[in-house]
Design an enzyme around this catalytic site. Structure first.
Site, short mmCIF file in Angstrom:
data_model
loop_
_atom_site.label_atom_id
_atom_site.label_comp_id
_atom_site.label_asym_id
_atom_site.label_seq_id
_atom_site.Cartn_x
_atom_site.Cartn_y
_atom_site.Cartn_z
N GLU A 168 0.96 -1.04 0.04
CA GLU A 168 0.15 -0.03 0.20
C GLU A 168 0.72 1.53 0.25
OE1 GLU A 168 -2.76 -2.70 1.62
OE2 GLU A 168 -0.71 -2.01 2.90
N THR A 169 0.35 2.62 -0.65
CA THR A 169 1.25 3.43 -0.18
C THR A 169 -0.68 4.62 -0.01
OG1 THR A 169 2.26 3.57 -2.28
CG2 THR A 169 2.16 5.57 -2.01
#
Length: 290
Positions: free
Chosen positions: A47-48
């Site tokens: 994830e970002t």
């Protein structure tokens, strides 16, 4: 071209290059949805996160979470890591941050080592699966799946997972089969999520060892999955007659990124609620021109 600063942190660890990696853009104002998704794919992490002003000024921020291929309503290690990053920037009030997310409001409380988050929803459960289905997905045999306490089951406290208990000796042998994942996801009536499988094994000392596979989202295996483990805490408590519970979780060992998570669950007026906590370590910082 506008320039956006980012930092990366390792979450659910006290050691650099352990835990789960996260990239955080502390000020994503002006970015388009397509740019956020492209950056998440470029970083190629599970994830970002992208931080935006909140809709309600009483909250700290609006946080958008993208995996490699889609936006997520909620996730665990992105909230712990983003909370830690913003706290280092002085944005925590009395050690607390409140994030607006698709799944609801997420409260992050700073700890000495990192942060603790409260999942945005009470536990809910859905579709059940057979041992044979989950064994195929995990590359195991049906005999490796434990169903005496519950069948493999869809559960959520903000994002969906299939929780599946396995024999301790089987956990390290798991090897996901993407075709089996796709077949189960496509052929289960009323099941629309992109299947994410959270395997867990109870240890003699009361701790839990887990592995999480989500090949259909681009995450073959995750090093530390806060949302899945929060869901597991809530679900385990729901199977008992206790009012609260706490567990230490080990994840990511097979990947060479050992992680430690601390999960709790408690019964409340709206159902079973859960928290997950762990440490954070800074790794990189830089800028991107868009």
């Amino acid at each position: 071209m506008p320039t956006y600063a980012f930092v990366t942190v390792d979450v659910f660890t006290d050691t650099r290059f352990g835990g789960n990696q996260l990239a955080v853009f502390p000020d994503a104002r002006g970015m388009t949805d397509a740019q956020m998704q492209a950056l998440a794919a470029e970083f190629n992490l599970s994830e970002t996160t992208f931080v935006l002003p909140p809709s309600d000024p009483a909250n700290t921020a609006r946080v958008r979470i993208f995996n490699r291929s889609a936006e997520m309503p909620f996730a665990g290690h992105p909230n712990v890591g983003t909370g830690w990053v913003l706290a280092q920037m002085g944005r925590a009030k009395d050690g607390v941050l409140r994030f607006e997310e698709i799944a609801g409001l997420v409260e992050v409380t700073m700890t000495q080592a990192g942060a603790r988050i409260a999942a945005p929803q009470a536990l809910s459960t859905g579709v059940t699966f057979t041992a044979a289905q989950m064994a195929a997905c995990a590359g195991l045999s049906s005999d490796d799946i434990i169903t005496t306490n519950h069948p493999p089951i869809q559960a959520t406290v903000g994002v969906d997972f299939v929780l599946c208990e396995v024999k301790p000796e089987a956990l390290s042998r798991a090897n996901p089969d993407a075709a089996a994942f796709r077949d189960v996801a496509d052929t289960t009536e009323g099941f629309s999520m992109r299947l994410s499988l959270h395997l867990y094994a109870k240890q003699p000392d009361g701790t839990l060892k887990v592995r999480m596979f989500s090949p259909l989202t681009g995450t073959w295996e995750d090093a530390a999955t806060g949302s899945a483990n929060a869901t597991l805490a809530a679900f385990l408590l729901s199977l008992s007659d206790q009012d609260q519970g706490a567990w230490e979780v080990s994840q990511g060992v097979e990947m060479g990124r050992p992680s430690r998570l601390f999960i709790t669950a408690q019964r409340g007026p709206d159902g079973v609620r859960a928290t997950v906590a762990g440490g954070c370590v800074p790794v990189l910082k830089g800028e991107v021109e868009l």
